[in-house]
Design a protein around this motif. Structure first.
Motif, PDB file in Angstrom:
ATOM      1  N   LEU A   1       0.122  11.871 -11.619  1.00  0.00           N
ATOM      2  CA  LEU A   1      -1.129  11.343 -12.159  1.00  0.00           C
ATOM      3  C   LEU A   1      -2.120  11.043 -11.045  1.00  0.00           C
TER       4      LEU A   1
ATOM      5  N   MET B   1      -5.826  12.703 -10.691  1.00  0.00           N
ATOM      6  CA  MET B   1      -7.065  11.932 -10.645  1.00  0.00           C
ATOM      7  C   MET B   1      -7.878  12.261  -9.398  1.00  0.00           C
TER       8      MET B   1
ATOM      9  N   SER C   1     -13.896   9.783 -15.602  1.00  0.00           N
ATOM     10  CA  SER C   1     -12.837   8.794 -15.850  1.00  0.00           C
ATOM     11  C   SER C   1     -12.477   8.742 -17.323  1.00  0.00           C
TER      12      SER C   1
ATOM     13  N   ILE D   1      -9.251  11.429 -17.937  1.00  0.00           N
ATOM     14  CA  ILE D   1      -8.124  10.535 -17.649  1.00  0.00           C
ATOM     15  C   ILE D   1      -7.813   9.634 -18.837  1.00  0.00           C
TER      16      ILE D   1
ATOM     17  N   ILE E   1      -1.843   3.786 -14.585  1.00  0.00           N
ATOM     18  CA  ILE E   1      -3.050   4.239 -13.882  1.00  0.00           C
ATOM     19  C   ILE E   1      -3.238   3.465 -12.591  1.00  0.00           C
TER      20      ILE E   1
END
Length: 341
Positions: A23, A27, A177, A181, A266
């Motif tokens: 992840l 990102m 974002s 995500i 996150i």
């Protein structure tokens, strides 16, 4: 502390570690504007947003311009949420006929959700319409979390661009974002919660008769979609009054584990994103290690203290039973169904 409890903590930490690299790297690609496996789906949507808003995604901003854009966006969000709360009685998707929120509570809620504090001074199922829950609180759960992520990424760029005058574009960071995500993760999370029994509908509340013959009003609504981003965005303010202590917001042990996992997923991955963006992954792992040590120390100390219960009660011979299988321990403020750990 028990072996079972320590095993649960170990499994939880392993589940967070398992997504940190994948992840985090994803990102980093998103914020660098590089293609991802979701670009085919979201790139046209992203481009459409920029056209409608008149944003040039290639034009970066000075830190002052970036900050002003962030503040103005949140001012507009605050005003719109306050208006929605006050006017909900006249708006659709209000099957229970909820009245408009009082001025003081609307102000408190609008400020709280705009700033990602999400402090809840209301009972969601007895105060808010479905439209307010979706277009008001759920939307702010997305954009307030996305704002925080955008600021974090801008700060990282500031570390790496010591001689540059720009730190990115707030509108681009906010959009990416959310689109790349928060939204995909929330869709998967919401579907998982629905599979476990969390409501996701626009139905009216259900009048039920219990086995004892009593009447009970069971709240319905678009709960799973709000809970998913509430957890992933580290927001408060759940769909129901008691949040994840409510059996329809948190139906069982697996749902509880998923909701706890979502809180840190996150945040942990952003440490790896940091390492990728500054060009030194060891710095990212150093951040992860520091955060992990603090987390584990807090968990173990708290677990040991809470498991031992309140000595004052013990002297009185009061059994602070968490469940039939777990005698002892302080259960104040905890969900009895799942135990202390």
């Amino acid at each position: 502390m028990t072996a079972n409890g320590l095993l649960q903590i170990a499994v939880y930490v392993a589940s967070i570690l398992a997504v940190t690299v994948t992840l985090g790297a994803y990102m980093a690609r998103v914020y660098a504007g590089e293609p991802t496996f979701l670009s085919l789906v979201f790139a046209p949507v992203e481009a459409a947003f920029y056209r409608v808003a008149g944003v040039d995604p290639r034009r970066e901003q000075h830190w002052i311009t970036y900050s002003v854009a962030m503040l103005l966006f949140n001012v507009v969000g605050f005003v719109s949420l306050y208006g929605l709360l006050r006017l909900q009685a006249y708006l659709p998707w209000n099957p229970q006929g909820q009245a408009g929120v009082t001025p003081d509570l609307a102000l408190n809620t609008a400020v709280s959700f705009t700033t990602n504090t999400n402090w809840q001074n209301y009972g969601g199922e007895s105060t808010l319409s479905y439209l307010t829950q979706m277009a008001g609180l759920t939307v702010h759960n997305f954009v307030s979390a996305a704002t925080g992520m955008a600021i974090a990424v801008a700060l990282i760029r500031g570390f790496t661009r010591r001689s540059a005058q720009t730190i990115g574009n707030f509108w681009v960071d906010l959009t990416r974002s959310t689109l790349y995500i928060l939204l995909p993760l929330s869709i998967v999370m919401a579907l998982a919660l629905v599979a476990r029994g969390v409501p996701q509908n626009l139905s009216t509340y259900v009048d039920a008769t219990t086995l004892e013959g009593a009447k009970q009003l069971i709240a319905q609504g678009p709960a799973a979609s709000q809970i998913a981003i509430k957890q992933l965005g580290t927001n408060g303010g759940g769909f129901f009054n008691v949040n994840s202590a409510h059996p329809l917001e948190n139906p069982g042990a697996l749902a509880n584990f998923l909701e706890m996992w979502a809180i840190l997923a996150i945040s942990a991955a952003l440490t790896y994103t940091f390492g990728r963006m500054v060009g030194n992954r060891r710095q990212g792992w150093a951040l992860f290690g520091a955060m992990g040590i603090l987390f584990l120390a807090g968990v173990l100390v708290t677990y040991a203290a809470e498991q031992s219960g309140n000595p004052a009660f013990a002297k009185l011979g009061v059994d602070q039973a968490a469940s039939a299988a777990q005698s002892g321990g302080n259960m104040e403020g905890k969900e009895v169904r799942f135990g202390i750990v």
